[in-house]
Scaffold this motif. Sequence first.
Motif, PDB file in Angstrom:
ATOM      1  N   CYS A 156       0.845  -1.206   0.000  1.00 31.22           N
ATOM      2  CA  CYS A 156       0.000   0.000   0.000  1.00 31.22           C
ATOM      3  C   CYS A 156       0.873   1.246   0.000  1.00 31.22           C
ATOM      4  N   GLN A 157       0.416   2.273  -0.718  1.00 32.71           N
ATOM      5  CA  GLN A 157       1.168   3.523  -0.782  1.00 32.71           C
ATOM      6  C   GLN A 157       1.060   4.299   0.522  1.00 32.71           C
ATOM      7  N   GLN A 158      -0.096   4.257   1.159  1.00 31.16           N
ATOM      8  CA  GLN A 158      -0.280   5.007   2.397  1.00 31.16           C
ATOM      9  C   GLN A 158      -0.645   4.064   3.554  1.00 31.16           C
ATOM     10  N   CYS A 169      -5.972  -1.628   1.486  1.00 29.31           N
ATOM     11  CA  CYS A 169      -5.270  -0.347   1.604  1.00 29.31           C
ATOM     12  C   CYS A 169      -6.272   0.783   1.811  1.00 29.31           C
ATOM     13  N   GLN A 170      -5.826   1.806   2.476  1.00 26.26           N
ATOM     14  CA  GLN A 170      -6.658   2.998   2.659  1.00 26.26           C
ATOM     15  C   GLN A 170      -5.796   4.240   2.500  1.00 26.26           C
ATOM     16  N   THR A 183      -2.513   2.238  -4.841  1.00 26.97           N
ATOM     17  CA  THR A 183      -2.030   3.606  -5.031  1.00 26.97           C
ATOM     18  C   THR A 183      -3.097   4.612  -4.597  1.00 26.97           C
ATOM     19  N   CYS A 184      -2.673   5.726  -4.006  1.00 25.03           N
ATOM     20  CA  CYS A 184      -3.581   6.800  -3.582  1.00 25.03           C
ATOM     21  C   CYS A 184      -3.381   8.001  -4.510  1.00 25.03           C
ATOM     22  N   ILE A 185      -4.485   8.516  -5.046  1.00 25.24           N
ATOM     23  CA  ILE A 185      -4.430   9.680  -5.927  1.00 25.24           C
ATOM     24  C   ILE A 185      -5.217  10.822  -5.299  1.00 25.24           C
TER      25      ILE A 185
END
Length: 462
Positions: A156-158, A169-170, A183-185
């Motif tokens: 997870c990116q975050q 992921c969150q 990925t978080c955008i």
Amino acid sequence: HQQPCVQAFSRMVKMWKQGCTRRRWCMGYERRSGYYTVYKQMYRMERQTVYKCCPGWVQHDNEPGCLHLLCSDGTCFNGGKCSEAGSQVCQCPAGFQGPRCQYDVNECTAENGGCHDQCCNTIGSYHCKCPAGQKLQEDGKSCGDMDECAVVNGGCQQGCVNTHGSFHCQCQAGYRLHADGRTCIVIDPCTSGNGGCSQICQNERGIAKCECHPGHYLSADNKSCLDIDECAEGRARCAHRCVNTLGSFTCVCNPGFELGADGRQCYRIEMEIVDSCQDNNGGCSHHCEHTTAGPRCSCNDGYRLDFDGKMCAELDECETGESCCSQFCINYAGGYECACKAGFQLNADGCACDALGGEEVDAEEAAGFATAPGLQFRGPPQLLRYTLGTIYEDEDPRGELTLVQRVVCLDNTFGNDCSLSCEDCLNGGRCNSEHSGCVCSPGWTGIICNESEYVLCFEFSM
């Protein structure tokens, strides 16, 4: 093998031909093609199949393949040995099977190999396997939850949230999860309701920031945009006058000037002065005065200027309270008159009523002439005006009563009952400027110029 190859060449040869100048025949040259054949040596490939037998197999009598078993060193796999008797070529150790001990025995077929979930067979052995999201416990057979977030944050990116048998992921505030689930955008808040902004919305790391168009400023709520009054703040710099508009302003020049190309300066224009009252009295019903801004209308006494600034409407001084009458008020077109009750006479100022020194007029007689036929009053006997003549000793006490009728008619009509118009004027009479009566020729009088005198006289005894 030999392969022929034909080659071409050209050459000039002597030829006799006819039609030559001064001669029947002459010698000439013509081009001819020649050919010759050469041979070159070529090679070609011929394919043959050769069989090389695997260990334990042998080819007999040029058979197409290795079709016969042969047990020798290397024939048996996985520690197997050649069998001295029987149809089995090799004798296999535990965990292997097959003619050459090349097959593994499936340990998972018996009670799933003791695995709690999946059993995977391997060569000569087996092992237990767990589903996704779980890991093998120390006993090598049971499965337990695996914390995917413990290894590189689960990819997870975050943020990473572990769940039983899985994870997800969150993202932080102002971000949303991409389709890859990891990925978080950045969220663009301006795409929904313009971010709450009344005009311009700017996305700054997922937060909406409002801005305004030129000529506006952001209000205290940081969302609404209010108009800037350039005229009040002195930003316009107009030469003459400034008119504020929504989001901008406009400069206006005084009469006799025109606005320059910069939209601010005013320049005097040369123009022919034309009397605006010449044409149709400037549209005014009474008086017209020419000004630089156009015609200015005014009215006669007893009239007031209407809301259109052109027409004059009659002013009823008796109703508005502008009259000076102490008792009765008689209104007529362009003015008014005062009248008094019985026993009073009008003062020299035309407003006050003074009590008479003689006997009062009998009430019945006063009521009699107050209801004379053909008279119209705006109110109770306000239109009645009377005078008493001089009483001589040798004459009967008599008086002369003069009744004056004042009626206001509309739509260019006149008369006691407003039934007359300018078309009814007789004997060369013409309508006056106010269309309220006839102007008679010399020798004629009357409301329509049909008589020589118009006086109503009544006598009564004192």
